[in-house]
Write an enzyme that holds these catalytic residues in place. Structure first.
Site, short mmCIF file in Angstrom:
data_model
loop_
_atom_site.label_atom_id
_atom_site.label_comp_id
_atom_site.label_asym_id
_atom_site.label_seq_id
_atom_site.Cartn_x
_atom_site.Cartn_y
_atom_site.Cartn_z
N GLY A 189 0.83 -1.20 0.00
CA GLY A 189 0.00 0.00 0.00
C GLY A 189 0.86 1.25 0.00
O GLY A 189 2.05 1.20 -0.29
N ASN A 190 0.24 2.38 0.33
CA ASN A 190 0.98 3.63 0.43
C ASN A 190 0.40 4.47 1.56
O ASN A 190 -0.56 4.07 2.22
CB ASN A 190 0.99 4.38 -0.91
CG ASN A 190 -0.41 4.68 -1.41
OD1 ASN A 190 -1.18 5.38 -0.75
ND2 ASN A 190 -0.75 4.15 -2.58
N TYR A 191 0.95 5.66 1.76
CA TYR A 191 0.60 6.48 2.93
C TYR A 191 -0.57 7.44 2.69
O TYR A 191 -0.85 8.28 3.54
CB TYR A 191 1.82 7.30 3.37
CG TYR A 191 2.98 6.46 3.82
CD1 TYR A 191 2.91 5.68 4.97
CD2 TYR A 191 4.17 6.47 3.09
CE1 TYR A 191 3.99 4.93 5.39
CE2 TYR A 191 5.27 5.71 3.51
CZ TYR A 191 5.17 4.95 4.65
OH TYR A 191 6.24 4.20 5.07
N SER A 192 -1.23 7.35 1.55
CA SER A 192 -2.30 8.31 1.25
C SER A 192 -3.41 8.26 2.32
O SER A 192 -3.90 7.20 2.67
CB SER A 192 -2.91 8.03 -0.12
OG SER A 192 -4.01 8.87 -0.36
N ALA A 198 -4.19 7.67 -4.85
CA ALA A 198 -2.82 7.16 -4.99
C ALA A 198 -2.92 5.66 -5.29
O ALA A 198 -2.83 4.82 -4.40
CB ALA A 198 -2.04 7.40 -3.71
#
Length: 403
Positions: free
Chosen positions: A212-215, A279
């Site tokens: 995943g990502n930090y969005s 994102a």
């Protein structure tokens, strides 16, 4: 926000007049006081007795209430009301409104109205599309009236379109938005439908792990709220976030890039604009384990494969009258990479930001953007994301005004 508000409800001679009863019920349920003013033609479609029973007020139709000389004052009605809602509004009535032909009680009340006026047209598409009708609508907009058009703003199987009256619950929402202070007068977004993607995507490795990502989704949600404030119908496709959206926003929750791709493509044909703020993961595991992968002595190698490119697919599908906006979060060569993405994916403009601007990207309340189109570049200072959303949506309104 309608509690205690005084609403003059104008009804004209249309088959859709029966829907006024549904609107009255919703307005009164929310605490509004409703005074009906009906044209003589309107009484051919719905009886004053029915309307009076719903509002608990005598229905006004004629200038003189009785034969003893007492009369209904359109001037007093104009000063009494917090808003006037004309629904359904026929081509005949809208033509009289636009040209000041005061030959009945409804039009004289309209011309005396000190409060904002909302108009929900009801006629067949040919009448609505006629240049004379469009000229009258433009006159009403220039006078400050708010024209409430259907959600779709487009034809459905060639049979339904802008001439069709908006649904009662949506009409009441328009008034609610206005009195909630969340309405921008005569915004070109009013009645338009906007698709927005927001948040991250999670790409599963096994049942308990993901890429995943930090969005946080804050920018996308701010854009959704800003569009709704300007009267747009918003479809918000969001990845896993903890944020809440207003009730007036249609929220579609997804988890993976594949789910977001499917939801965005399914919604895109029926929208006037799309803002791709999510994102979305560019890669996902080629294989997802059925069971939790156990720790071992050896290194674990993950093979990744590209995900579907949402922006590219929507750019390929984009119709001439649709607007497509993308985002470019870059770490280096920001402008060069953003312009390349703008061209490749057939975007109308792109919003560029950089991880090098500390405190402006993932999880932050601020952002610092540059908006790039095919002909211009606009730099903006660091601002709260709510204010950044306003800048972006004002940019979106420019091509909408030109349509």
């Amino acid at each position: 926000m309608l509690n205690g508000k005084k609403i003059v409800l104008g009804i004209t001679g249309s088959i859709a007049a029966y829907k006024a009863c549904l609107i009255i019920r919703q307005l009164i349920k929310q605490g509004a006081e409703v005074q009906v003013v009906i044209t003589p033609a309107g009484k051919e479609f719905i009886t004053p007795v029915t309307l009076s029973a719903l509002t608990r007020k005598p229905v006004i139709s004629e200038f003189f209430a009785q034969r003893d000389g007492s009369w209904n004052s359109h001037v007093e009605l104009g000063m009494w009301a917090d808003a006037m809602l004309i629904v359904p509004a026929t081509a005949n009535t809208m033509g009289k409104m636009a040209n000041g032909i005061a030959d009945n009680m409804l039009i004289t009340t309209y011309l005396s109205m000190k409060a904002p006026v909302f108009v929900a047209p009801a006629m067949d598409l040919d009448m609505y599309a006629h240049p004379a009708m469009q000229a009258n609508i433009e006159k009403l907009r220039n006078a400050g009236d708010i024209i409430i058009e259907p959600k779709s703003g487009a034809l459905a199987s060639g049979l339904e379109g802008k001439g069709r009256m908006e649904e009662p619950e949506e009409i009441v929402k328009c008034l609610d938005l206005y009195f909630d202070g969340k309405y921008y007068a005569n915004s070109p977004l009013w009645g338009k439908t906007v698709l927005i993607t927001a948040g991250p995507t999670y790409e599963k490795i096994d049942p308990v792990r993901f890429i995943g990502n930090y969005s946080s989704g804050k920018m996308g949600f701010a854009l959704a709220e800003e569009c709704a404030r300007r009267g747009a119908k918003v479809k918000l496709v969001t990845g896993p976030v903890s944020l809440k959206a207003s009730e007036r926003i249609e929220r579609i929750d997804v988890e993976s890039s594949e789910e977001m791709f499917d939801a965005a493509v399914a919604a895109f044909d029926d929208v006037d604009a799309a803002i791709l703020c999510a994102a979305v993961a560019d890669f996902k595991p080629a294989d997802v384990a059925d069971c939790k992968i156990k720790r071992g002595e050896k290194e674990l190698t993950l093979q990744l494969k590209p995900t579907h490119d949402i922006a590219a697919e929507l750019g390929r599908r984009k119709k001439r009258d649709q607007i497509l906006v993308g985002f470019a979060l870059e770490t280096n060569n920001e402008e060069e990479n953003a312009i390349d993405k703008l061209k490749r994916k057939k975007l109308d403009f792109i919003v560029m930001n950089s991880t090098r601007n500390k405190g402006t990207t993932f999880g932050c309340n601020d952002n610092m953007i540059t908006i790039i189109s095919g002909t211009a570049k606009k730099n903006f200072p660091k601002k709260p994301k709510t204010e950044v959303a306003r800048d972006i949506i004002e940019e979106l309104e420019i091509p909408l005004r030109e349509q």
